[in-house]
Design an enzyme around this catalytic site. Structure first.
Site, PDB file in Angstrom:
ATOM      1  N   VAL A 100       0.838  -1.207   0.000  1.00 18.22           N
ATOM      2  CA  VAL A 100       0.000   0.000   0.000  1.00 18.22           C
ATOM      3  C   VAL A 100       0.872   1.256   0.000  1.00 18.22           C
ATOM      4  O   VAL A 100       0.378   2.363   0.142  1.00 18.22           O
ATOM      5  CB  VAL A 100      -0.959   0.018   1.220  1.00 18.22           C
ATOM      6  CG1 VAL A 100      -1.942  -1.149   1.149  1.00 18.22           C
ATOM      7  CG2 VAL A 100      -0.202  -0.007   2.555  1.00 18.22           C
ATOM      8  N   ASP A 101       2.199   1.067  -0.167  1.00 19.90           N
ATOM      9  CA  ASP A 101       3.124   2.204  -0.014  1.00 19.90           C
ATOM     10  C   ASP A 101       3.217   3.114  -1.232  1.00 19.90           C
ATOM     11  O   ASP A 101       3.792   4.209  -1.157  1.00 19.90           O
ATOM     12  CB  ASP A 101       4.524   1.703   0.396  1.00 19.90           C
ATOM     13  CG  ASP A 101       5.121   0.680  -0.578  1.00 19.90           C
ATOM     14  OD1 ASP A 101       4.883   0.793  -1.792  1.00 19.90           O
ATOM     15  OD2 ASP A 101       5.836  -0.231  -0.121  1.00 19.90           O
ATOM     16  N   HIS A 116      -4.323  -4.381  -2.350  1.00 22.11           N
ATOM     17  CA  HIS A 116      -4.682  -4.059  -0.959  1.00 22.11           C
ATOM     18  C   HIS A 116      -4.878  -2.557  -0.747  1.00 22.11           C
ATOM     19  O   HIS A 116      -4.936  -2.105   0.393  1.00 22.11           O
ATOM     20  CB  HIS A 116      -3.626  -4.593   0.017  1.00 22.11           C
ATOM     21  CG  HIS A 116      -3.632  -6.091   0.131  1.00 22.11           C
ATOM     22  ND1 HIS A 116      -2.648  -6.803   0.765  1.00 22.11           N
ATOM     23  CD2 HIS A 116      -4.520  -7.014  -0.303  1.00 22.11           C
ATOM     24  CE1 HIS A 116      -2.924  -8.105   0.700  1.00 22.11           C
ATOM     25  NE2 HIS A 116      -4.056  -8.253   0.054  1.00 22.11           N
ATOM     26  N   CYS A 124     -14.253   8.127   2.168  1.00 21.01           N
ATOM     27  CA  CYS A 124     -15.344   8.429   3.086  1.00 21.01           C
ATOM     28  C   CYS A 124     -16.396   7.348   2.927  1.00 21.01           C
ATOM     29  O   CYS A 124     -16.892   7.126   1.824  1.00 21.01           O
ATOM     30  CB  CYS A 124     -15.947   9.804   2.766  1.00 21.01           C
ATOM     31  SG  CYS A 124     -17.401  10.145   3.777  1.00 21.01           S
ATOM     32  N   CYS A 145     -13.803  14.145   6.314  1.00 17.49           N
ATOM     33  CA  CYS A 145     -14.307  14.436   4.972  1.00 17.49           C
ATOM     34  C   CYS A 145     -15.024  15.787   5.012  1.00 17.49           C
ATOM     35  O   CYS A 145     -15.438  16.246   6.089  1.00 17.49           O
ATOM     36  CB  CYS A 145     -15.282  13.319   4.586  1.00 17.49           C
ATOM     37  SG  CYS A 145     -16.062  13.509   2.990  1.00 17.49           S
ATOM     38  N   ASN A 210      12.983 -14.357  -3.087  1.00 23.35           N
ATOM     39  CA  ASN A 210      12.759 -14.090  -1.665  1.00 23.35           C
ATOM     40  C   ASN A 210      14.081 -14.269  -0.928  1.00 23.35           C
ATOM     41  O   ASN A 210      14.980 -14.928  -1.430  1.00 23.35           O
ATOM     42  CB  ASN A 210      11.692 -15.053  -1.102  1.00 23.35           C
ATOM     43  CG  ASN A 210      11.051 -14.514   0.172  1.00 23.35           C
ATOM     44  OD1 ASN A 210      11.721 -14.285   1.178  1.00 23.35           O
ATOM     45  ND2 ASN A 210       9.748 -14.323   0.138  1.00 23.35           N
ATOM     46  N   GLU A 212      14.291 -15.988   1.695  1.00 22.37           N
ATOM     47  CA  GLU A 212      14.300 -17.335   2.296  1.00 22.37           C
ATOM     48  C   GLU A 212      13.160 -18.171   1.715  1.00 22.37           C
ATOM     49  O   GLU A 212      12.245 -17.625   1.100  1.00 22.37           O
ATOM     50  CB  GLU A 212      14.127 -17.206   3.812  1.00 22.37           C
ATOM     51  CG  GLU A 212      12.866 -16.463   4.172  1.00 22.37           C
ATOM     52  CD  GLU A 212      12.768 -16.080   5.645  1.00 22.37           C
ATOM     53  OE1 GLU A 212      13.815 -15.911   6.288  1.00 22.37           O
ATOM     54  OE2 GLU A 212      11.623 -15.978   6.128  1.00 22.37           O
TER      55      GLU A 212
HETATM   56  P1  OAD Z   1       5.315 -10.405   4.688  1.00 20.00           P
HETATM   57  O1  OAD Z   1       5.937  -9.537   5.716  1.00 20.00           O
HETATM   58  O2  OAD Z   1       4.394 -11.482   5.134  1.00 20.00           O
HETATM   59  O3  OAD Z   1       6.468 -11.118   3.842  1.00 20.00           O
HETATM   60  C1  OAD Z   1       7.560 -10.406   3.348  1.00 20.00           C
HETATM   61  C2  OAD Z   1       8.442 -11.376   2.598  1.00 20.00           C
HETATM   62  O4  OAD Z   1       9.487 -10.649   1.976  1.00 20.00           O
HETATM   63  C3  OAD Z   1       9.094 -12.438   3.483  1.00 20.00           C
HETATM   64  O5  OAD Z   1       8.887 -13.708   2.896  1.00 20.00           O
HETATM   65  C4  OAD Z   1      10.581 -12.061   3.491  1.00 20.00           C
HETATM   66  O6  OAD Z   1      11.441 -13.182   3.548  1.00 20.00           O
HETATM   67  C5  OAD Z   1      10.694 -11.355   2.143  1.00 20.00           C
HETATM   68  N1  OAD Z   1      11.766 -10.324   2.079  1.00 20.00           N
HETATM   69  C6  OAD Z   1      12.148  -9.443   3.019  1.00 20.00           C
HETATM   70  N2  OAD Z   1      13.111  -8.631   2.558  1.00 20.00           N
HETATM   71  C7  OAD Z   1      13.346  -9.015   1.280  1.00 20.00           C
HETATM   72  C8  OAD Z   1      14.245  -8.551   0.255  1.00 20.00           C
HETATM   73  N3  OAD Z   1      15.073  -7.531   0.439  1.00 20.00           N
HETATM   74  N4  OAD Z   1      14.208  -9.195  -0.946  1.00 20.00           N
HETATM   75  C9  OAD Z   1      13.366 -10.233  -1.158  1.00 20.00           C
HETATM   76  N5  OAD Z   1      12.504 -10.702  -0.235  1.00 20.00           N
HETATM   77  C10 OAD Z   1      12.489 -10.095   0.964  1.00 20.00           C
HETATM   78  O7  OAD Z   1       4.625  -9.433   3.625  1.00 20.00           O
HETATM   79  P2  OAD Z   1       3.524  -9.791   2.523  1.00 20.00           P
HETATM   80  O8  OAD Z   1       3.713 -11.161   2.004  1.00 20.00           O
HETATM   81  O9  OAD Z   1       3.531  -8.658   1.570  1.00 20.00           O
HETATM   82  O10 OAD Z   1      -1.984  -7.203   4.227  1.00 20.00           O
HETATM   83  O11 OAD Z   1       2.208  -9.740   3.367  1.00 20.00           O
HETATM   84  C11 OAD Z   1       0.993  -9.863   2.694  1.00 20.00           C
HETATM   85  C12 OAD Z   1      -0.061  -9.048   3.375  1.00 20.00           C
HETATM   86  O12 OAD Z   1      -0.086  -9.363   4.785  1.00 20.00           O
HETATM   87  C13 OAD Z   1       0.195  -7.542   3.373  1.00 20.00           C
HETATM   88  O13 OAD Z   1      -0.239  -6.919   2.195  1.00 20.00           O
HETATM   89  C14 OAD Z   1      -0.590  -7.083   4.552  1.00 20.00           C
HETATM   90  C15 OAD Z   1      -0.140  -8.131   5.528  1.00 20.00           C
HETATM   91  O14 OAD Z   1      -0.915  -8.340   6.631  1.00 20.00           O
HETATM   92  C16 OAD Z   1      -2.886  -6.419   4.852  1.00 20.00           C
HETATM   93  O15 OAD Z   1      -2.571  -5.555   5.656  1.00 20.00           O
HETATM   94  C17 OAD Z   1      -4.287  -6.696   4.420  1.00 20.00           C
END
Ligand code: OAD
Length: 245
Positions: A100-101, A116, A124, A145, A210, A212
């Site tokens: 969302v950034d 997301h 609003c 609003c 990723n 990991e």
């Molecule tokens: P996560 O925080 O769950 O996962 C981030 C992933 O990025 C992890 O698997 C890390 O290993 C990997 N990672 C970190 N640094 C990295 C780098 N420099 N290069 C490559 N990989 C890296 O974030 P999301 O999977 O985006 O939703 O989470 C999904 C959703 O869960 C988000 O959109 C948010 C959250 O709750 C809502 O808020 C609805």
């Protein structure tokens, strides 16, 4: 491994890229899961649900204001820039980000959805209107609003349904792509978490990037472990034969 990914991308007709918080980690934005993740220190149900917002919009907005402060100072990194380059060099391209950034948008990428939502957009719920609110920090918390109602961040919270139009578009491009590249997501949140399996079932190719292994690693044809800000430019350079930076 990276050479196999480069070869596949050279042949790809329709690339779908999915990104998560990991792509923005090198811009200094915290991820959600893992040791330093936001959900280690904050409870999602108290900050990222419609019930939390109803109970205490000020608490929720203070948390979003803090995140807006971090994100407001951040810049797209080499990974974001490499994804923008992939849009230019691959025949058909689409990006689905869970972030969302707004950093992908700042690279000028065109074919993208923020599934997301976007934390710079507010909505609003009384009149249904959305607008951009770029103030950091916010002038008033919670922001209001013009109709007097409390504005909310235009993001998807836990327990809410996904935006219909964006979700339909996401399923549509998933059905059309021949290669799916999944970058920096733990693969924990649906519907995006189910896409690698579905793409594989229809004969597509899945590349994961990723730090990991994740649940996606067992499905992916290729998993490249390392920083997306290193791997993605190396892939672009492998395809184009030219240095990116
Ligand atoms: P996560 O925080 O769950 O996962 C981030 C992933 O990025 C992890 O698997 C890390 O290993 C990997 N990672 C970190 N640094 C990295 C780098 N420099 N290069 C490559 N990989 C890296 O974030 P999301 O999977 O985006 O939703 O989470 C999904 C959703 O869960 C988000 O959109 C948010 C959250 O709750 C809502 O808020 C609805």
């Amino acid at each position: 491994m990276i050479n196999r990914a480069i070869d596949r991308l050279k042949e790809t007709r329709y690339l779908l890229v999915i990104t998560g918080a990991g792509i923005s980690a090198e811009s200094g934005i915290p991820t959600f899961r893992g040791n330093d993740g936001l959900w280690q220190n904050y409870r999602a149900e108290e900050l990222a649900t419609p019930w939390a917002f109803k109970k205490d919009p000020e608490v929720v907005w203070k948390w979003y204001d803090w995140r807006r402060g971090i994100i407001g100072k951040a810049e797209p990194n080499n990974g974001h820039l490499a994804i923008k380059k992939l849009e230019e060099i691959i025949e058909r391209f689409f990006l689905i980000t869970q972030n969302v950034d707004g950093l992908h948008g700042r690279t000028g990428i065109k074919n993208m959805i923020e599934i997301h939502g976007n934390l710079w957009r507010v909505r609003c719920e009384r009149d249904g209107k959305t607008s951009m609110l770029m103030d950091v920090p916010l002038k008033s918390i919670p922001p209001l609003c013009a109709c007097g109602n409390i504005l909310r961040p235009d993001v998807v919270w836990f327990g809410e349904s996904m935006p219909t139009e964006e979700t339909q578009k996401a399923y549509n491009v998933m059905s059309l792509c021949d290669t799916l590249m999944v970058v920096g997501t733990s693969g924990a949140v649906y519907p995006v978490a189910s896409f690698p399996q579905t793409v594989k079932e229809k004969g597509g190719f899945v590349i994961e990037i990723n730090l990991e292994p994740t649940p996606i690693s067992s499905i992916a044809d290729i998993s490249l472990f390392g920083k997306s800000g290193d791997i993605l430019p190396a892939i672009v350079e492998g395809i184009t034969g030219q240095k990116m930076f």
